[in-house]
Design a protein around this motif. Structure first.
Motif, PDB file in Angstrom:
ATOM      1  N   TRP A   1      12.764  20.270  24.390  1.00 27.80           N
ATOM      2  CA  TRP A   1      12.621  19.732  25.734  1.00 27.80           C
ATOM      3  C   TRP A   1      13.817  20.138  26.600  1.00 27.80           C
ATOM      4  CZ3 TRP A   1       9.418  18.693  29.172  1.00 27.80           C
ATOM      5  CH2 TRP A   1       9.819  18.034  30.346  1.00 27.80           C
ATOM      6  N   GLY A   2      15.001  20.223  26.002  1.00 27.54           N
ATOM      7  CA  GLY A   2      16.154  20.699  26.760  1.00 27.54           C
ATOM      8  C   GLY A   2      15.919  22.094  27.308  1.00 27.54           C
TER       9      GLY A   2
ATOM     10  N   ALA B   1      13.350  21.733  30.172  1.00 29.07           N
ATOM     11  CA  ALA B   1      13.964  21.168  31.383  1.00 29.07           C
ATOM     12  C   ALA B   1      14.808  22.206  32.095  1.00 29.07           C
ATOM     13  CB  ALA B   1      14.812  19.957  31.014  1.00 29.07           C
ATOM     14  N   THR B   2      15.419  23.106  31.335  1.00 28.43           N
ATOM     15  CA  THR B   2      16.217  24.177  31.947  1.00 28.43           C
ATOM     16  C   THR B   2      15.314  25.177  32.654  1.00 28.43           C
ATOM     17  OG1 THR B   2      17.813  23.931  30.145  1.00 28.43           O
ATOM     18  CG2 THR B   2      17.980  25.915  31.499  1.00 28.43           C
TER      19      THR B   2
ATOM     20  N   TRP C   1      12.206  24.790  33.697  1.00 28.86           N
ATOM     21  CA  TRP C   1      11.402  24.194  34.779  1.00 28.86           C
ATOM     22  C   TRP C   1      12.234  23.194  35.582  1.00 28.86           C
ATOM     23  CZ3 TRP C   1       6.527  26.002  35.614  1.00 28.86           C
ATOM     24  CH2 TRP C   1       5.966  26.768  34.592  1.00 28.86           C
ATOM     25  N   ARG C   2      13.475  23.518  35.787  1.00 28.70           N
ATOM     26  CA  ARG C   2      14.393  22.570  36.433  1.00 28.70           C
ATOM     27  C   ARG C   2      13.931  22.148  37.827  1.00 28.70           C
ATOM     28  NH1 ARG C   2      18.996  27.165  36.288  1.00 28.70           N
ATOM     29  NH2 ARG C   2      17.691  27.707  34.522  1.00 28.70           N
TER      30      ARG C   2
ATOM     31  N   VAL D   1      10.899  19.693  37.718  1.00 27.89           N
ATOM     32  CA  VAL D   1      11.320  18.390  37.176  1.00 27.89           C
ATOM     33  C   VAL D   1      12.097  17.608  38.226  1.00 27.89           C
ATOM     34  CG1 VAL D   1      12.801  17.250  35.484  1.00 27.89           C
ATOM     35  CG2 VAL D   1      11.333  19.155  34.776  1.00 27.89           C
TER      36      VAL D   1
ATOM     37  N   TRP E   1      11.006  14.007  40.419  1.00 25.36           N
ATOM     38  CA  TRP E   1      11.882  12.831  40.521  1.00 25.36           C
ATOM     39  C   TRP E   1      12.260  12.553  41.975  1.00 25.36           C
ATOM     40  CZ3 TRP E   1      12.984   8.926  37.441  1.00 25.36           C
ATOM     41  CH2 TRP E   1      12.747   9.056  36.074  1.00 25.36           C
TER      42      TRP E   1
ATOM     43  N   THR F   1      15.102  13.889  30.978  1.00 23.46           N
ATOM     44  CA  THR F   1      14.411  14.871  31.832  1.00 23.46           C
ATOM     45  C   THR F   1      15.234  15.241  33.061  1.00 23.46           C
ATOM     46  OG1 THR F   1      13.252  13.107  33.039  1.00 23.46           O
ATOM     47  CG2 THR F   1      12.149  14.026  31.096  1.00 23.46           C
ATOM     48  N   LEU F   2      15.508  14.256  33.904  1.00 21.90           N
ATOM     49  CA  LEU F   2      16.184  14.538  35.170  1.00 21.90           C
ATOM     50  C   LEU F   2      17.600  15.048  34.955  1.00 21.90           C
ATOM     51  CD1 LEU F   2      16.343  14.471  38.241  1.00 21.90           C
ATOM     52  CD2 LEU F   2      16.929  12.038  38.098  1.00 21.90           C
TER      53      LEU F   2
ATOM     54  N   ALA G   1      17.810  18.638  33.803  1.00 18.97           N
ATOM     55  CA  ALA G   1      17.398  19.532  34.891  1.00 18.97           C
ATOM     56  C   ALA G   1      18.494  19.638  35.958  1.00 18.97           C
ATOM     57  CB  ALA G   1      16.098  19.024  35.508  1.00 18.97           C
TER      58      ALA G   1
END
Length: 684
Positions: free
Chosen positions: A5-6, A9-10, A12-13, A16, A20, A320-321, A324
């Motif tokens: 997931w890290g 998140a990178t 698709w920063r 994401v 938020w 997540t946030l 990102a």
């Protein structure tokens, strides 16, 4: 899985962060509407005897909300005062929605012994909705204030509840504003730059706004307490900052260890390691808050709901946030020890607070463990004198009219206190209840006991005005004595004293189940993290020491009784946040143990690595709670002060001294049952 997931998140920063941002904006615009939709939630379940007595009385003789006024500052018989008050109260009798007016000028109401003040009670139509009743109460209050008297104070339960709710929201906004300003400075200093320092605040604001949006959506189908908003603000701000600091600190370390690695690889390792601690910590805090729901009272369930929303969203934001945001701003996040405009000199190899305390504890493990434990137990001792009460107008700021009215009634008009109400399911003339009636009338002076309400066949309502306050010791003793009486017919006892007793008994009865619900899942969670049996047991004991010492300190600081919900809230908050820091430290200690199999080295190295994060997180969340301690509501102030004390004790005495000292004393037994070798079966 967290590591992958890290990487996601990178990659698709932007999407994401965009999601938020949308949630935060909608939450800021729409979620703020929850402040206008909060409701006063009951402190007791409807099945409690005092609530059943209240419902029975309402069914027999429905009574509406009341507006209570104290008129004084001049001789009662002053002609101008008599004429003015008479005109106003006669006018109120003609006001639509007013069903009864009791005052000393036109209907023989109460006058103080010194003749300089009197009480007026205006009863509203019980069929009015809460909104219409409040509007009418405001109109009645405005008319009463036109009385030509030096002092006119207007209050009553209805107005007090609204003021309580408004102050709770105001305290939340004020506390959050103060905390954000101070937090901004602290985070910039700790992380070494403006952008880096603002990342945790961005995560916190997004968490709070989204949680308020969820609460606002739930307000359409559930009663949302004003205290749920406070809990969302407190935990949302504190936990989101904690989790952000943990992830950012791990990212800085991973990048420093491999500066040439691609950003995706660094963030994958970051989320794999720090994300596990965030997830376990979030689950631990959620378990602690779920314990509130076990008590079954609507107000605690509402607080648990707000807390669970805040914890879940803070955890999701941390996973997540925050990664990102790091991916977007990674070039503006300085490495530890880097010379920046904030840190003019490299920090070098200076030891942090927890590392210094841990090293000292390991060198003097026995005396440190004994002295620390004895000191915490000594601070716990005042808990033996802990007194609790239900919140009433006395919890409001001293300047509020509602509190002035309540204090004047208690001081000058003891007969105006709310009586103990006894509902007897029989006529008072029934021969089989004559003994019961004589017993009831013996509970006070004869003029303090009367048969109240309109006569109803088969039912008798007796009101006993106790000496002292409505929920004081004498009133509580009357409730116990009447309930213990072997009556030949069904009897229900209600009133403020009965409600307080029911709340205490309900808490006492459900506490073992709540502890079971909290302790067992938490122990299993820590076992899954550490593969140890002793570490979870030790963690639970250390958390109990923190709780006891905090409650003892509150007893010393606040001379008045604590609100009955305060110890429960503190228990859940302290337990959850203590587990928060415990998980942060144990996760790193376990990593070092797996790598070195050297207990003392693993403890010291793990604390050295995670100690600065825990210290910064503790300072941050301590600022949050101290911000709320500046509020005006006594209940909010008690929680704010209590949590600030708990954070200080937990990070210094418990995590800095007791944790490393006891782990050094236990040595390799910490990791029992450990890893067994196939050949010898010995622990390694």
């Amino acid at each position: 899985m967290l590591g992958r997931w890290g990487r996601v998140a990178t990659r698709w920063r932007l999407p994401v962060v965009g999601v938020w941002i949308v949630l935060a904006l909608v939450g800021g615009i729409v979620g703020g509407g929850v402040f206008d939709r909060t409701k006063t939630v009951e402190d007791l379940r409807s099945s409690a005897e005092s609530k059943r007595a209240e419902a029975r009385v309402d069914a027999l003789d429905p009574e509406g909300e009341t507006v209570v006024a104290v008129i004084g500052g001049a001789d009662f018989y002053t002609p101008a005062l008599v004429q003015s008050a008479t005109n106003v109260f006669n006018s109120l009798r003609q006001t639509p929605g007013v069903v009864d007016v009791s005052d000393a000028y036109t209907s023989g109401g109460l006058v103080a012994v010194d003749g300089n003040s009197s009480v007026a009670v205006v009863e509203l139509d019980p069929r009015l909705s809460e909104e219409r009743a409040l509007a009418l109460a405001d109109d009645v209050s405005a008319k009463i204030r036109t009385i030509d008297a030096p002092e006119v104070y207007v209050g009553g339960e209805l107005l007090a509840e609204r003021t309580f709710a408004d102050r709770a929201v105001d305290d939340a906004v004020f506390g959050e504003s103060i905390a954000l300003v101070v937090l901004c400075v602290v985070l910039i200093l700790f992380l070494g730059g403006m952008v880096a320092g603002l990342l945790p605040l961005a995560a916190a604001l997004a968490t709070i706004a989204t949680a308020l949006l969820a609460l606002n959506a739930l307000a359409g189908s559930l009663d949302v307490s004003e205290f749920a908003v406070n809990v969302v603000t407190l935990l949302g701000l504190g936990l989101a900052v904690d989790y952000s600091l943990l992830v950012i600190a791990r990212f800085r370390q991973e990048r420093a260890d491999a500066p040439d690695d691609p950003l995706e690889d660094v963030l994958e390792r970051t989320v794999a390691a720090a994300g596990r601690a965030v997830l376990v910590s979030g689950l631990a805090v959620a378990i602690a808050l779920a314990g509130l729901a076990v008590f079954g009272t609507p107000v605690l369930a509402a607080m648990a709901l707000g807390g669970l929303l805040a914890v879940c969203l803070a955890t999701i934001a941390g996973l997540t946030l925050v990664p990102a945001l790091i991916a977007l701003a990674h070039r503006r996040i300085p490495a530890p020890g880097t010379r920046t405009w904030v840190w003019r000199r490299p920090r070098g190899e200076r030891r942090g607070l927890l590392e210094t305390l841990a090293a000292f504890s390991q060198r003097h493990r026995v005396p440190v463990a004994l002295v620390s434990a004895v000191a915490l137990l000594a601070l716990t001792f005042p808990v033996t004198g802990l007194d609790v009460n239900n919140s009433d107008a006395s919890a409001l700021p001293e300047s509020t009219e509602e509190r002035v009215v309540a204090e004047r009634l208690e001081r000058d008009f003891p007969l105006a206190s709310v009586p103990v109400t006894v509902v007897v399911e029989a006529d008072s003339s029934d021969p089989k209840v004559q003994g019961l009636m004589r017993f009831l009338f013996s509970q006070g002076k004869r003029n303090d006991v009367n048969i109240a309400g309109n006569p109803t066949p088969g039912v008798t309502r007796v009101e006993i005005a106790p000496q002292g306050t409505s929920a004081g010791p004498r009133a509580q003793q009357i409730v116990r004595d009447v309930r213990a009486y072997d009556a030949p017919v069904p009897v229900l006892v209600g009133g403020p004293a009965a409600e307080l007793i029911d709340a205490k008994e309900s808490t006492r009865a459900r506490l073992p189940l709540a502890l079971l619900v909290i302790f067992v899942p938490t122990a299993l969670l820590l076992f899954a993290l550490t593969r140890s049996v002793l570490i979870p047991i030790k963690a639970l004991l250390l958390n109990l020491l923190t709780l006891g010492a905090t409650l003892g300190a509150l007893v010393l600081i606040f001379p008045d009784p604590l609100d009955i919900t305060t110890p429960l809230l503190l228990f859940m908050f302290i337990f959850g946040l203590s587990m928060d820091y415990e998980v942060f430290l144990l996760a790193r200690i376990k990593e070092e143990w797996d790598r070195t199999r050297d207990n003392d080295r693993a403890v010291l190295t793990g604390i050295a690595a995670s100690g600065p994060v825990v210290t910064a997180a503790a300072i941050s969340i301590g600022i949050v709670f101290l911000g709320f301690a500046l509020g005006e509501l006594v209940q909010v102030k008690q929680v704010g002060v209590g949590m600030a004390i708990a954070v200080f004790l937990d990070v210094t005495v418990v995590r800095g001294l007791l944790l490393p000292a006891t782990m050094s004393l236990l040595g390799r037994l910490n990791w029992w049952p450990g890893v067994l070798t196939r050949k010898t079966g010995q622990m390694v």
